[in-house]
Scaffold this active site. Sequence first.
Site, PDB file in Angstrom:
ATOM      1  N   HIS A   1       0.851  -1.197   0.000  1.00  0.00           N
ATOM      2  CA  HIS A   1       0.000   0.000   0.000  1.00  0.00           C
ATOM      3  C   HIS A   1       0.885   1.245   0.000  1.00  0.00           C
ATOM      4  CE1 HIS A   1      -4.026  -1.696   1.561  1.00  0.00           C
ATOM      5  NE2 HIS A   1      -3.300  -2.709   1.144  1.00  0.00           N
ATOM      6  N   GLU A   2       0.343   2.361  -0.471  1.00  0.00           N
ATOM      7  CA  GLU A   2       1.055   3.638  -0.345  1.00  0.00           C
ATOM      8  C   GLU A   2       0.820   4.192   1.064  1.00  0.00           C
ATOM      9  OE1 GLU A   2       3.067   4.454  -2.820  1.00  0.00           O
ATOM     10  OE2 GLU A   2       2.292   2.639  -3.764  1.00  0.00           O
TER      11      GLU A   2
END
Lengths: 372, 372
Positions: A191-192
């Site tokens: 995920h960012e």
Amino acid sequence: MAIFSIHRIHDTFLFRYSLNGYPYMAHHGDWFGGKAVGMAVLNIGSLTANVYVTHLHAEYCRDKDSYLPHRVVQAWELQQFIRHTSAGADMVILGGDLNMHPQDLGNRLLRSYTGLQDAYLETAKFDGCEDGMTLIADNPFINKKELCPFEKGIRIDYILFKGSTKTDIYCDYMSTTKGSVPNHPFPYSDHEALTAGLRLETHTRTETRSDRQPKIKDSAAGKLAALVDIVTEARTEVKVGLHCAERMRYTATRTGVMGLALLVLELAIAAGPEQPFPRTSFYLLAALCFAILLTTFLLYIFYTMELKALQGAEDQMRLAVGSLQEKLRGFPLAQPHNARGGPQRVMSPVHWPRRNKRGAHCGQSGLCERSL
Amino acid sequence: MAIFSIHRIHDTFLFRYSLNGYPYMAHHGDWFGGKAVGMAVLNIGSLTANVYVTHLHAEYCRDKDSYLPHRVVQAWELQQFIRHTSAGADMVILGGDLNMHPQDLGNRLLRSYTGLQDAYLETAKFDGCEDGMTLIADNPFINKKELCPFEKGIRIDYILFKGSTKTDIYCDYMSTTKGSVPNHPFPYSDHEALTAGLRLETHTRTETRSDRQPKIKDSAAGKLAALVDIVTEARTEVKVGLHCAERMRYTATRTGVMGLALLVLELAIAAGPEQPFPRTSFYLLAALCFAILLTTFLLYIFYTMELKALQGAEDQMRLAVGSLQEKLRGFPLAQPHNARGGPQRVMSPVHWPRRNKRGAHCGQSGLCERSL
């Protein structure tokens, strides 16, 4: 889940969600992860901040999401936990991978019930992936097929916040990482990461101007009515889950009974004077029967626990809808604002749908069409 | 667990304890019962009452109580739940079968941390069993041997309460049932039922007389120091539990490895040119190996969950002790009350034991001998 803080953590609390997938879905791994919501109480100057961190059950297939009832119950428990533990807090911050799109049921439930605001929507400046996406197609650690039909990516990680009567809180800037780590060919995670800069303003709320009251009341009634709608929608989803869990438990019971019948039959034949079986088959069949009995027994216990948790959440939602509807009855009807100062028409109880003691469905349409 | 109320229940919340015995202790049944604490929010006039109900793990053998760490963690989670959810409440009432004697560790932890008062000790009038006992030897549903060495009975059910800055709460009377149902030869249950009449007084607290301040501070410091002691005691108990759980998990792992080795050995022999086994023994042994592997795998998962919950509670307690000690440092030293008005000697940080970041043990004796 972790909270790191430069302010001292004075107190903590952890709430494990009552539902979190199935242990036999080992390849999904959520059950083994043990999802929960953690809270840390920080003192920032003279103010108390409750910081929450959570991770909800993943969504593996949006079209046929068998975990939806579990995730909705998790969102329900999350909003309960935040509401009930934050009464003494001057500010509330929640960060986490909610595994829900911005307009998904659980997300609406969480934000409407707690009044938490989405930092991405409130921020003055934003620097990051398009549309604030946190699970992007470019990420080498994810399966692109799972993103379908959202080719570019989705926004499922959030920073939410709210102030209190003593504090206003603003999001000055927000950013996400954008793929790879600088000077490396891979990103930090699947995920960012999100970063938000929040600004606090303390005040003494003396601005209860009487001329603003009717408008505030109308908007509060509208919000309450919308909340009744959302909780009712969540209840429906939990009922679907209940139905599935009942069916699964029934299947486990039936399989167990069949295993038992097979075992009894085998023993009855073996007790007879003639031995039609080779001994090997006899023992193999008996072992199979025992394996079936043990597995179905464990599954029966698991599904019973799932049923009880779902039923508990459904009961709580029913009670909440009743309480919200009662609160709604206390509000005056939405009316033209030029009627200011005139006598207020207070909704008489007879206008409201009756017999909604058990079901929110009957009450819902009547309530919400009027007030929204 | 159930809460019945003549006042409308507006909101609810349920917290399942993270630890509650072992599923394989089926004859004790606590694990299957699924212990929790439930909360109901009532509005009584303009006041908000938080009513809690709970049931902790039973004590089957006081001398060798293998469930003590679980019960201590339950008491820890109970006090956390009550403290964190009652900030907005004007009064707090807890009723339940705590399965702890009045001076047991978990009971002291609960009462010291939350400030809850015991209705039996506070009541103006009492009518019931001797010493407020709720599990009495005369009861036909219980095993008298389990009461030993308390031949007459024990007090393990409680009604606890506290007010707030807005409300004072008093217990006017309390009673217990006394054995059999009137005109019947049997009692209602295995425990005696409790009834309490509580009286509320609302006030605006303006009595912060400055001449009472030093005394209040001394007593608060004493209470804090006592609390540090109690939490440290609880931490020790949880550590004992951790040690046991680690040993159990190790035993399960070792048994599992032996089962696997046996299976591999058997398969190796069977793969050879000669078949020393009769086929029946071969299959029976293989089935036994699989049963061992499955059981130890399930036990391994269970003990890992137990370890994580115990470790989590221990971490929370360590953090709480640190935070309480920091608070304690903010209090002036206990001093003769005739020193009123003179310059207050504030405890300098160098007087306090250092290096207590991880361990509360080193800090505890220093703190409590001084302050108590």
